[in-house]
Design a protein around this motif. Structure first.
Motif, PDB file in Angstrom:
ATOM      1  N   ASP A   1       7.519  -5.551  -2.328  1.00 38.68           N
ATOM      2  CA  ASP A   1       6.731  -4.891  -3.371  1.00 38.68           C
ATOM      3  C   ASP A   1       7.229  -3.453  -3.478  1.00 38.68           C
ATOM      4  OD1 ASP A   1       4.858  -3.795  -5.060  1.00 38.68           O
ATOM      5  OD2 ASP A   1       3.196  -3.928  -3.641  1.00 38.68           O
ATOM      6  N   PHE A   2       8.003  -3.158  -4.524  1.00 34.11           N
ATOM      7  CA  PHE A   2       8.629  -1.844  -4.661  1.00 34.11           C
ATOM      8  C   PHE A   2       7.639  -0.737  -5.002  1.00 34.11           C
ATOM      9  CE2 PHE A   2      12.086  -4.836  -5.308  1.00 34.11           C
ATOM     10  CZ  PHE A   2      13.008  -4.346  -4.395  1.00 34.11           C
ATOM     11  N   ASN A   3       6.428  -1.089  -5.323  1.00 28.54           N
ATOM     12  CA  ASN A   3       5.404  -0.085  -5.597  1.00 28.54           C
ATOM     13  C   ASN A   3       4.699   0.378  -4.324  1.00 28.54           C
ATOM     14  OD1 ASN A   3       5.817  -0.228  -8.407  1.00 28.54           O
ATOM     15  ND2 ASN A   3       4.578  -2.086  -8.492  1.00 28.54           N
ATOM     16  N   ASN A   4       5.017  -0.268  -3.209  1.00 26.87           N
ATOM     17  CA  ASN A   4       4.294   0.024  -1.977  1.00 26.87           C
ATOM     18  C   ASN A   4       5.249   0.064  -0.784  1.00 26.87           C
ATOM     19  OD1 ASN A   4       2.124   0.507  -0.338  1.00 26.87           O
ATOM     20  ND2 ASN A   4       1.555  -1.644  -0.143  1.00 26.87           N
ATOM     21  N   ILE A   5       6.299   0.888  -0.868  1.00 32.47           N
ATOM     22  CA  ILE A   5       7.250   0.990   0.234  1.00 32.47           C
ATOM     23  C   ILE A   5       7.303   2.420   0.760  1.00 32.47           C
ATOM     24  CG2 ILE A   5       8.759  -0.951  -0.311  1.00 32.47           C
ATOM     25  CD1 ILE A   5      10.558   0.952  -1.826  1.00 32.47           C
ATOM     26  N   LYS A   6       7.681   2.546   2.021  1.00 37.95           N
ATOM     27  CA  LYS A   6       7.808   3.868   2.635  1.00 37.95           C
ATOM     28  C   LYS A   6       9.062   4.548   2.083  1.00 37.95           C
ATOM     29  CE  LYS A   6       5.931   2.206   6.998  1.00 37.95           C
ATOM     30  NZ  LYS A   6       6.275   1.857   8.369  1.00 37.95           N
ATOM     31  N   GLU A   7       8.980   5.858   1.890  1.00 43.43           N
ATOM     32  CA  GLU A   7      10.141   6.607   1.433  1.00 43.43           C
ATOM     33  C   GLU A   7      11.043   6.942   2.609  1.00 43.43           C
ATOM     34  OE1 GLU A   7       8.918  10.018  -0.783  1.00 43.43           O
ATOM     35  OE2 GLU A   7       8.487   8.822  -2.562  1.00 43.43           O
ATOM     36  N   LYS A   8      12.263   7.354   2.300  1.00 43.90           N
ATOM     37  CA  LYS A   8      13.258   7.688   3.314  1.00 43.90           C
ATOM     38  C   LYS A   8      12.757   8.750   4.285  1.00 43.90           C
ATOM     39  CE  LYS A   8      17.923   7.082   2.069  1.00 43.90           C
ATOM     40  NZ  LYS A   8      19.141   7.522   1.433  1.00 43.90           N
ATOM     41  N   ASN A   9      12.044   9.730   3.772  1.00 47.42           N
ATOM     42  CA  ASN A   9      11.606  10.839   4.620  1.00 47.42           C
ATOM     43  C   ASN A   9      10.367  10.510   5.458  1.00 47.42           C
ATOM     44  OD1 ASN A   9       9.733  10.849   2.612  1.00 47.42           O
ATOM     45  ND2 ASN A   9      10.147  12.919   1.889  1.00 47.42           N
ATOM     46  N   TYR A  10       9.873   9.287   5.422  1.00 45.62           N
ATOM     47  CA  TYR A  10       8.703   8.895   6.203  1.00 45.62           C
ATOM     48  C   TYR A  10       8.946   9.114   7.691  1.00 45.62           C
ATOM     49  CZ  TYR A  10       5.077   6.027   8.334  1.00 45.62           C
ATOM     50  OH  TYR A  10       4.043   5.584   9.104  1.00 45.62           O
ATOM     51  N   ARG A  11      10.181   8.889   8.133  1.00 41.82           N
ATOM     52  CA  ARG A  11      10.470   9.051   9.566  1.00 41.82           C
ATOM     53  C   ARG A  11      10.388  10.503  10.024  1.00 41.82           C
ATOM     54  NH1 ARG A  11      16.846   8.253  10.482  1.00 41.82           N
ATOM     55  NH2 ARG A  11      16.220   8.974  12.519  1.00 41.82           N
ATOM     56  N   TYR A  12      10.358  11.449   9.085  1.00 41.97           N
ATOM     57  CA  TYR A  12      10.266  12.864   9.427  1.00 41.97           C
ATOM     58  C   TYR A  12       8.848  13.412   9.281  1.00 41.97           C
ATOM     59  CZ  TYR A  12      15.278  12.377   9.074  1.00 41.97           C
ATOM     60  OH  TYR A  12      16.574  11.948   9.239  1.00 41.97           O
ATOM     61  N   ARG A  13       7.889  12.520   9.266  1.00 43.00           N
ATOM     62  CA  ARG A  13       6.494  12.953   9.101  1.00 43.00           C
ATOM     63  C   ARG A  13       6.018  13.740  10.307  1.00 43.00           C
ATOM     64  NH1 ARG A  13       6.849   7.945  10.967  1.00 43.00           N
ATOM     65  NH2 ARG A  13       5.397   7.188  12.524  1.00 43.00           N
ATOM     66  N   ILE A  14       4.997  14.531  10.086  1.00 45.09           N
ATOM     67  CA  ILE A  14       4.425  15.352  11.159  1.00 45.09           C
ATOM     68  C   ILE A  14       3.016  14.825  11.436  1.00 45.09           C
ATOM     69  CG2 ILE A  14       3.675  17.635  11.871  1.00 45.09           C
ATOM     70  CD1 ILE A  14       5.843  18.768  10.008  1.00 45.09           C
ATOM     71  N   GLU A  15       2.786  14.395  12.667  1.00 43.30           N
ATOM     72  CA  GLU A  15       1.463  13.922  13.054  1.00 43.30           C
ATOM     73  C   GLU A  15       0.776  14.970  13.900  1.00 43.30           C
ATOM     74  OE1 GLU A  15       1.753  10.053  14.798  1.00 43.30           O
ATOM     75  OE2 GLU A  15       2.136   9.135  12.853  1.00 43.30           O
ATOM     76  N   LYS A  16      -0.526  15.000  13.793  1.00 43.10           N
ATOM     77  CA  LYS A  16      -1.302  16.023  14.525  1.00 43.10           C
ATOM     78  C   LYS A  16      -1.814  15.476  15.821  1.00 43.10           C
ATOM     79  CE  LYS A  16      -2.370  18.231  10.302  1.00 43.10           C
ATOM     80  NZ  LYS A  16      -3.236  18.768   9.379  1.00 43.10           N
TER      81      LYS A  16
END
Length: 124
Positions: free
Chosen positions: A109-124
């Motif tokens: 489902d191309f409307n609901n996929i993670k973007e390339k930069n998802y791996r660079y997210r910042i978690e608290k």
């Protein structure tokens, strides 16, 4: 993935990911690389999306005689829980995991996929 610690941002390995190696059709992989480029994502995010959607549907009709002959080794990482569910799904349907992975491409489902930069997210 990064974690915010006080005023600093520290790189962290995502514990929910596991490395996995399998053999997948070269033709399908080439299509996935093109789609990943078009949709600003990674191939494994596309595959995870397709696998999740396939598991939600719960059904698979796979002809073992129609297996592709151009399989190549493919290494990537997947969500640990998703991979465990895919293993169980493959066992329940008497298939190999690579058969399930190749079949799942049609469920992306191309409307609901993670973007390339998802791996660079910042978690608290």
């Amino acid at each position: 993935m990064f974690k915010k610690v006080g005023d600093h941002i520290v790189p962290k390995t995502d514990p929910s990911r596991v490395k996995f190696r399998t053999n997948v059709s070269k033709t399908i992989l080439n299509q996935l690389y093109q789609l990943a480029e078009e949709h600003y994502t990674h191939v494994n995010y596309l595959l995870e999306n397709g696998l999740s959607n396939l598991l939600q549907s719960g059904t698979i009709t796979f002809d073992k005689k129609a297996r592709p002959k151009d399989r190549v080794q493919f290494k990537t990482s997947y969500d640990k829980n998703l991979l465990a569910a895919v293993r169980q799904f493959a066992d329940d349907h008497h298939l190999n995991i690579n058969d399930v992975i190749e079949y799942s491409v049609q469920f992306i489902d191309f409307n609901n996929i993670k973007e390339k930069n998802y791996r660079y997210r910042i978690e608290k």
